[in-house]
Structure formats: C-alpha cells, structure tokens
Design an enzyme around this catalytic site. Structure first.
Site, short mmCIF file in Angstrom:
data_model
loop_
_atom_site.label_atom_id
_atom_site.label_comp_id
_atom_site.label_asym_id
_atom_site.label_seq_id
_atom_site.Cartn_x
_atom_site.Cartn_y
_atom_site.Cartn_z
N GLU A 117 0.84 -1.18 0.00
CA GLU A 117 0.00 0.00 0.00
C GLU A 117 0.89 1.25 0.00
O GLU A 117 1.87 1.30 0.73
CB GLU A 117 -0.90 0.04 1.23
CG GLU A 117 -2.00 1.07 1.09
CD GLU A 117 -2.90 1.19 2.33
OE1 GLU A 117 -2.46 0.81 3.42
OE2 GLU A 117 -4.03 1.66 2.17
N GLY A 148 5.13 0.92 10.82
CA GLY A 148 3.88 0.75 11.54
C GLY A 148 3.32 -0.64 11.42
O GLY A 148 3.85 -1.62 11.96
N ALA A 149 2.20 -0.75 10.74
CA ALA A 149 1.54 -2.03 10.56
C ALA A 149 0.75 -1.94 9.26
O ALA A 149 0.40 -0.85 8.82
CB ALA A 149 0.61 -2.31 11.74
N GLU A 205 -2.48 -3.84 6.96
CA GLU A 205 -3.63 -4.72 7.13
C GLU A 205 -3.81 -5.77 6.04
O GLU A 205 -4.95 -6.15 5.75
CB GLU A 205 -4.89 -3.86 7.19
CG GLU A 205 -5.28 -3.17 5.87
CD GLU A 205 -4.81 -1.73 5.75
OE1 GLU A 205 -3.81 -1.39 6.41
OE2 GLU A 205 -5.40 -0.95 4.99
N ASN A 206 -2.71 -6.26 5.42
CA ASN A 206 -2.85 -7.29 4.38
C ASN A 206 -3.85 -8.34 4.84
O ASN A 206 -3.77 -8.85 5.96
CB ASN A 206 -1.51 -7.96 4.15
CG ASN A 206 -0.36 -6.99 4.13
OD1 ASN A 206 -0.31 -6.11 3.30
ND2 ASN A 206 0.54 -7.12 5.10
N HIS A 243 -6.96 -1.73 15.32
CA HIS A 243 -7.04 -0.93 14.10
C HIS A 243 -6.87 -1.81 12.85
O HIS A 243 -7.70 -1.80 11.94
CB HIS A 243 -5.96 0.16 14.14
CG HIS A 243 -5.86 0.99 12.89
ND1 HIS A 243 -6.31 2.28 12.83
CD2 HIS A 243 -5.37 0.73 11.66
CE1 HIS A 243 -6.10 2.78 11.62
NE2 HIS A 243 -5.52 1.84 10.88
N GLU A 244 -5.81 -2.60 12.83
CA GLU A 244 -5.54 -3.42 11.63
C GLU A 244 -6.60 -4.49 11.44
O GLU A 244 -6.98 -4.81 10.31
CB GLU A 244 -4.14 -4.07 11.73
CG GLU A 244 -2.99 -3.09 11.89
CD GLU A 244 -2.93 -2.02 10.80
OE1 GLU A 244 -3.37 -2.29 9.66
OE2 GLU A 244 -2.46 -0.90 11.10
N HIS A 267 -9.65 -3.27 9.76
CA HIS A 267 -9.44 -3.20 8.30
C HIS A 267 -9.78 -4.52 7.60
O HIS A 267 -10.04 -4.52 6.39
CB HIS A 267 -7.98 -2.91 8.00
CG HIS A 267 -7.61 -1.46 8.02
ND1 HIS A 267 -8.33 -0.50 7.36
CD2 HIS A 267 -6.55 -0.82 8.57
CE1 HIS A 267 -7.72 0.68 7.52
NE2 HIS A 267 -6.65 0.51 8.26
N GLU A 283 -9.23 4.51 6.67
CA GLU A 283 -8.37 4.85 7.81
C GLU A 283 -9.13 5.54 8.95
O GLU A 283 -8.89 5.27 10.11
CB GLU A 283 -7.19 5.70 7.35
CG GLU A 283 -6.25 4.96 6.40
CD GLU A 283 -5.72 3.66 6.98
OE1 GLU A 283 -5.84 3.45 8.19
OE2 GLU A 283 -5.20 2.86 6.19
#
Ligand SMILES: [Zn+2]
Length: 891
Positions: free
Chosen positions: A158, A290-291, A293-294, A326-327, A330, A349
């Site tokens: 991303e 960060g992270a 969200e795949n 959060h992830e 997603h 987001e």
C-alpha cells in the site's frame, strides 16, 4: 411499515444528492489511470527470490475478462524487467512491450484486436529486493539468543507498490483472486494471505504454493519469509497465529490472546464473520515502521506486536492492543469492503481508527483510550487518536478536506495524513454519538452486508447510515468531509435564560480564510444535569431556559470535532464548577483554551488560570494535556530570556502530581497512575527539575548493575532523562546497551535516549548512527528527526541531514520521502528558515512534496509569530503568579 420506510429513504437520498457531490460506487466511474475494458479475475504468480543478489525472478498468468474489443493491454509495473509476454499462448514480439517508468505503466500492443470474453496473459519478469519497505524488501537483524546476523523478506504494497512485485492492475477497484507460489530455502517459513496449499522440495530449497485469495485489491497481497517461529490458537473456524523471528514467537502471547478477543467482537459488530480460514499477525524487525492490514496476514513493526512481560512497558502493551484493533478492523473495513479509489482513503483509515479505539476502550476502560492519545508523542505513529493534532492541522491554511481528489501515485501516498486518519475518526465518533450506538451499528451491518467483496464510496456509507437512522447523514456529513476546517461555536448568555450560539470557521495563522459553515451535531449540559443534543444547521441558534446562575458546558465529553468559545459570564461559571465536571469535560476545556490561545483569540492567562483553578488531581489525561502544552512552550522558548523563569513556573504546576504518585509503584495501582508517573518524570526532566534528574541518574546506575531494580514502565522515561543530560561516558554506556540488546523495543529506548542529549558534541555523535544499520532501516532515519525535536539543536540535525540526504532517503518508504526534509524544519522558530526550506525544496525536492513543504513553512511561521506573542504574556503571568504565590520552590 417496510414500504413507508423505503419511501422515506428515497426522499432522504434525493436531499443528500442535492447537497453532496459524490455518487455511490460504480466501477466505470471510478477514477484511475487504467482503462476499464479489461478486468483481471485470477492471478497465478510464481516468485523465486535470490537472497545473495537481492533480486527475484517471476512468472505470472492472469485470466482476463475483456468487456469490449481492445488493441492493447495497459497495466502497472515499476522497476520490473519484463522479459517475455504472451496472450492466449501467443508470444508478443519484444517491440510490443513498452514500460513507462514515469507513469508506472506497462503497455502491451496486441497483434490483432482482442475480442470480448475470457483471455489469458502470461508474463516473465525480474525485479529487485529493496532495502526500504517498498515492494519486496529484506531486513537484516540479530537473532534472539545467538545474536547471529540474519536476513528475512517481507512486502509492503500500500498504496501503489504491488506493481514492484508483479505486473498487475494495481488500483483498488480491480479486485481479483491471487494465487502465489514462492521458492524459499528449506529451513524458512513462508507466509501469505492464505494457508499453504502444497509444499514440495526442489533444487535449491522448497516450493510453497498458497491457496487462492477471495477477490481483493492488489495492495492487500503479502509475502513474508525467513527463519520464523509461531504460536497459534483457534477462534471458531479461524486459525490464529503470531509469527516472529526465531526465539521471539512466545512474546506474541499477549497479541494472540488479544487477537481472539478482538476477532469475536468484530464478528459480532460487523454482522459478517471473518471470511478467511486463518489470520496471521506477523512481526517484522524492521523495513517499515507501523503495521499493514494485508488480508489474512497483517504485518507489524516488531515492537508494535511483541510484548515481553519482563521488559516491555505498559505503554507498549496499550499500543499493541490499539494497533491490533485498528488493523483487524481493516480486515472488514478496507479488505472485505474496499474504497473504490484513494480519494476515499479516509473511509478505510478514519473508520479503522475509530473502530480500533472503540474496541480497545470497550475491553480496556482503565486505559482512558478516548481521553488519552490526544497528543501524539511519537511522530512516526499513525494510529491512535491524537484528535488534537488533527484539529491543529485542520485549523491551518494548509489543510484539506477529508475527501480530496487524488490523481497520481504520489498523491495517493501523501493522503496518509492526520486529517485522513484522525479527523476521519473524530467525525465518525461525533456522528456515532449523534445517531446513537445501536443505530450506528445497524447502519454499519447494513453497509457490510450490501458491499462485501466489493468497493464503495463515502456516499454508500452515508446511504446505509441514513437508512438505519432515518436521518439525513449525507447532508450532515458533507460539511465535514467535503470542505476543509471545522467551526468554533461562540456561546453568549442573554437575558432570561436564553443562550445564543453562533458558529464561524476556527483558524490558526490563517488570515482571510474563506468563511465556511457546518451542520453541527451539538451536545450540551447544564453542569450536573443530563446532556441534550441539538443540530445547529445555520449560522446561529439558541438554547432556552438555562438558569442564569448555572454553568453550561457544550461539547459533552469532548466527543465533537469543534471548539467552543464562551463569553466572560459563561466562562466564569464554568471555572466555578470545575470540580463538578468529569475529567473528559475538563480535558476538553483545557484543549479548547489552549487552541484559543494559539488562534490569538485569547491571552495565555486564559489557559493558565484554568490550569490553576483545577482541583488537585492525578488524572492522567488531564495532566497529560497540561504536559503537552508545557512541553510545547518549553521547546518554543528554548534559548530565550524567559526560558528559565517559565521552566520554574511549569515545574511548580507539575510537581504536586508527581509528589502524589511518587517513584514507587503501589500495590493494586491503576495502569493510568503508572503511565502518569512515567509522563511526569519525562516532563519534569525536560523542564530541568534537578531532583528528578538526580534520581534518574541514580536509578540508571542501579539498573546497570541489576536491571530488575528499574520497573519496565519507567525505563523509557529514566533513560531519556539520563540521555538528555548525559556526558560522554554516560552516552557511551547507553550506546553499548543499545548495541547489545536483540529486543527492538528496548533498542529503541536506548537510541531515543541518545537522541535526547543536549550537549552539541554528543548531538554530532548521535546523528551519524542514522546512517548505520544499528537500528532497523525504517527507524534509523527517525533518529535524526528525534534529535531535531529533543536535543534543542534542530540546526545541527538539519545540517547533517542535508549533507547526507541521499543515504537517509534510501532508508525511507514511499510515505516518508516527501515528508522527511520538511519535518526536520518544523522545530525551527526563526522565520528565515521558512525561506531556506522553500529554496531547498525548489532545488532538491520533487514537486509532489509541495504540500508537505507548505505545511512545514506554515509551522515555522506560526512558531515564530507565537513565540513573539507568547513571551511577554508569559513573563507577565508568571510574575503575577510569583508575587501571589512566593512558595514556588525550585525542584
Ligand atoms: Zn489503517
């Protein structure tokens, strides 16, 4: 009943479409560069990495659905060498293959027209494995236990980097099934979105084939491989794993348990169960910050996922939960339902930020999630609330609407900012509190059910929420998402219990701002009574029957995204009623008062009078708001004649809270107290509290002989104070500790401490570490930024960065490149620096960095003006206070 409801809904959608410009999702109308006649449905990709050469070889077959006759195929590819191409089994000549690097496109000219229907494209290609977290990248790290240097692979796609891994229709609206096959060394574990379907030994390693994904956007693919371990559990039909480098998987225990809890919550909240057979949480010791969200394989910077009860701090634990929540949000909002184009990134987001905080607060009320995190401490951190940071940015001339047009890849990347994440989150919170929790959830369920495995625009979400609530959500939302900025509501007491309200745009350092108006979902309460709501639809309005002698508080619990400016009588009543206000309302008053001072709507006395009138407390969020302001002023005044006097005053405000919590953890202490203790130590240390500095040094010394003497929660604070006032031998000790540890979290604490050193000699010793591989690549560049912020020497940091820019930028990902130089300038308070940045940008930076440059220029100008205005006001206030309270002692 049903028919009536439908009729009403139709009426609302007519009203909202008249006022909002955006249309519901339609594939053909979605922006993007790629022609829409050809749609990929299935990818079969095979990748063979060469770890020694840091390159890879790939082949892919793509099933295409051609809607109308075409003479060429246009897709995305970047930094890939296309070796051969064939369509329906027929090879194309080399001359038919054209790559356009500037537009990141691959065009294949066809020998004859391709009829509509199904076709197959086959490509052979080669690419490289990057150092920075773009496309396929490598990380070098020290293995737990042995300390051996190892290498592993990961991906980050991303917004627009899947095209660096395989040629593809790399726009989110082109959903397809992806089946990945990879060849890796035999002792490696390979992970992707789906479980492994088959594995076989072949020459030079093993070939691993993953099951095909459901239809999804290309940027959600993932591939991670290396000498990895995992721990696992199950939640219903879903296999859950935490994966980390060898020896570290057990530190994923906390994340694994949290994952199960969060998954269950979301399965219920969204009304659609998590659709993949497994969910992997993957810790990566570098590469990116960060992270991501795949779908089915979320990647995390290691210290955002791993928790070591022996050495990790309470802050880390809370961070981990929030990032996980959060992830994982997603996985539905972003992955199962995806924004059609990057102009609606906020939908992903803003929503994940709101949902993640809601879920975190639900299971961990003691963390005060909505109240804290208003003030970002770590500039590299993208999740969290930090609503105040978003409002500060949104008040400036450089802001933009939540929804903004995105034409290029660079624009897509720079859309990941505070406005997108935090204003989005803040608006959704306001909307939820206006519609009610249950109604809001009903709308979200409706939205999920209607759009799963598809794409949407914001209009689709408003439609679902309007249907669920019977309220014109699109109409209310338009002002908040389609125009920049936000309002201040002015409160004026009139005769006979009447209170008049009026709104205007709230701005900071922005003269002649275009006036705007909002539909404001207002809440208010007579202090001590139940709150009420009101939709302020015009420039002004009224509240009636408010007893003239009772305090009235607007924006109950600070849940609304607006400021409130009270007239004198209202403010006086509020100051008298502070002890009857909850902490959320007190924090809201503090934040608004500080914002009014920044906006030059009030003198600093307004803020400090409020601080002094607050009842004595050790409320974490309240004290942290004050710390945030004192810290800002402390940096701003650095080097000015008023500095010392201010520091003395600031210490007198914070010291009582520290004396109340003390150094030692009490049995059964609330986590908030633990957090407060650490925040106060850092803050008082920064304010040069000699007793605190002395204590920190002693505790650090004891830690060196026996680490167990210093609680993990206090370590970052103590290290940073010790580092700030370090001499060369202390600096060396901290550096040695940093070099030795294999924990990414601990390592960061030591290097943060080095970056805080204020001795210029040490500053020049710290900076070059940013060029080495002592820290993970993604973190190394932030070291320079941290020095600029913490050391009081942003000039030395900038000189260093300018001289080494190329090497530093090689370590940042797509998101970081445009922001790096401007962010180093934001700590200057001298106007001439604004001009210097402009000139530097013109000569040395890409055009796409213009918005970031403008923001930094605005920040420098604001700080210069604010400093000039604040210094005399502060001097006068502190003098009055000292006369009034001679007992202020020097700590
Ligand atoms: Zn996100």
């Amino acid at each position: 009943m049903r028919i009536l409801l439908l009729f009403l809904m139709a009426e609302f959608s007519i009203v909202s479409s008249a006022l909002t410009s955006e249309k519901p999702f339609a594939f053909k109308d979605t922006p993007g560069k790629l022609p829409k006649e050809v749609v990929p449905t299935d990818y079969f990709i095979r990748i063979i990495p060469d770890i020694d050469k840091l390159t890879f070889a790939g082949t892919e077959t793509v099933k295409l659905d051609v809607a109308s006759r075409v003479r060429q195929l246009v897709l995305n590819a970047l930094e890939l060498k296309i070796e051969t191409a064939s369509v329906d089994g027929k090879d194309l000549p080399a001359s038919a293959i054209k790559t356009d690097t500037r537009n990141e496109l691959l065009t294949l000219a066809l020998p004859s027209e391709l009829a509509s229907g199904e076709h197959t494209l086959t490509l052979r290609f080669a690419g490289k494995i990057n150092e920075q977290g773009q496309g396929l990248f490598y990380m070098r790290y020290q293995e737990q236990g042995s300390g051996a240097r190892k290498i592993m692979l990961g991906t980050q796609f991303e917004a627009t980097d899947a095209r660096r891994f395989f040629p593809c229709w790399d726009e989110p609206v082109f959903r397809a099934r992806f089946q990945l096959t990879v060849v890796v060394p035999e002792n490696w574990l390979a992970v992707s979105n789906m479980p492994i379907e088959s594995e076989k030994k072949i020459a030079g390693g093993k070939e691993v084939r993953f099951a095909a994904t459901p239809p999804m956007s290309s940027y959600l693919n993932v591939f991670v491989a290396g000498e990895l371990d995992f721990i696992e559990s199950r939640s219903g039909p879903t296999q859950l794993r935490v994966i980390a480098t060898k020896g570290k998987a057990e530190m994923g225990r906390y994340a694994l348990e949290a994952t199960a809890q969060i998954l269950q919550y979301y399965n219920d909240y969204f009304g659609v169960a998590y659709p993949l057979p497994k969910l992997d949480q993957i810790a990566i010791p570098g590469g990116f910050g960060g992270a991501m969200e795949n779908w089915g394989g979320i990647t995390y910077y290691e210290s955002k996922l791993l928790f070591d009860p022996k050495s990790s701090s309470a802050e880390t634990k809370q961070d981990i939960y929030e990032v996980l929540a959060h992830e994982m949000a997603h996985q539905w909002f972003g992955d199962l339902v995806t924004m059609a184009w990057w102009d609606n990134l906020w939908l992903n987001e803003g929503f994940a930020s709101w949902m993640g905080s809601k879920c975190t607060a639900h299971f961990n009320p003691q963390w005060e999630v909505w109240l804290r995190r208003e003030f970002p401490r770590d500039p590299s951190r993208r999740v969290g609330i930090a609503r105040e940071a978003a409002m500060e940015g949104d008040a400036r001339s450089t802001t933009h609407p939540i929804q903004q047009p995105v034409a290029t890849e660079a624009e897509a990347n720079s859309a990941f900012d505070d406005i997108t994440y935090k204003k989005g989150q803040s608006f959704l919170r306001m909307l939820e509190s206006f519609l009610g929790e249950d109604v809001f959830r009903k709308g979200i369920r409706r939205y999920m059910a209607a759009h799963r495995y598809s794409n949407t625009t914001t209009a689709d979400l408003w439609k679902a929420l309007s249907e669920a609530s019977g309220k014109p959500v699109g109409e209310i939302a338009a002002g908040w998402t389609e125009q920049p900025g936000f309002p201040v509501v002015k409160v004026k007491r009139e005769q006979g219990g009447n209170v008049s309200l009026s709104q205007e745009r709230f701005t900071v350092n922005f003269t002649n701002a275009p006036p705007l108006e909002w539909k404001i979902p207002l809440t208010y309460a007579v202090v001590g009574q139940a709150p009420a709501a009101l939709l302020l639809t015009g420039k002004s309005g009224n509240i009636h029957d408010i007893p003239p002698d009772r305090a009235l508080k607007l924006n109950v619990n600070g849940a609304g995204n607006y400021r409130v400016e009270y007239d004198q009588p209202s403010w006086k009543l509020l100051l008298g009623a502070l002890k009857n206000l909850g902490v959320a309302d007190r924090v809201n008053l503090l934040s608004d008062a500080w914002a009014l001072v920044q906006a030059d709507r009030a003198p600093i006395a307004l803020y400090f009078e409020l601080v002094e009138k607050l009842p004595a407390s050790t409320e974490l969020a309240e004290r942290e708001q004050i710390i945030h302001v004192l810290d800002f002023i402390n940096t701003l005044l650095s080097g000015s004649p008023e500095h010392e006097k201010f520091q003395r005053y600031a210490r007198s405000l914070l010291r009582p809270a520290f004396d109340a919590v003390g150094w030692e953890t009490k049995p059964d202490e609330q986590p908030a107290t633990t957090n407060l203790r650490a925040s106060l130590i850092t803050a008082l240390g920064n304010l040069n509290d000699s007793e605190i500095v002395q204590d920190c040094r002693q505790r650090f010394k004891a830690y060196l002989t026996n680490p167990e003497t210093l609680a993990p929660d206090l370590r970052p604070a103590v290290f940073s104070v010790v580092g700030r006032y370090a001499d060369e031998s202390t600096w060396n000790e901290l550096h040695q500790l940093g070099l030795k540890t294999t924990s990414i979290e601990e390592k960061q604490h030591y290097y943060d401490a080095l970056a805080a050193a204020i001795d210029p000699k040490l500053v020049t010793k710290t900076l070059p570490i940013g060029l080495t591989d002592e820290l993970p690549t993604s973190r190394a560049v932030f070291l320079v930024l941290r020095v600029a912020r913490e050391s009081g020497h942003p000039d030395i940091a900038w000189d260093f960065a300018r001289a080494n820019m190329k090497a530093l930028l090689a370590k940042t990902d797509a998101l970081g490149a445009n922001r790096y130089a401007p962010s180093l300038f934001t700590f200057f308070t001298d106007e001439s620096r604004a001009e210097e940045l402009r000139t530097y940008a013109k000569n040395s930076m890409p055009a796409a960095s213009a918005p970031e440059v403008a923001k930094a220029v605005d920040e420098i100008q604001f700080r210069a003006e604010f400093k000039k205005r604040l210094a005399p006001q502060l001097g006068a206030w502190v003098d009055t206070e000292t006369r009034r309270a001679p007992q202020i002692t020097d700590h």
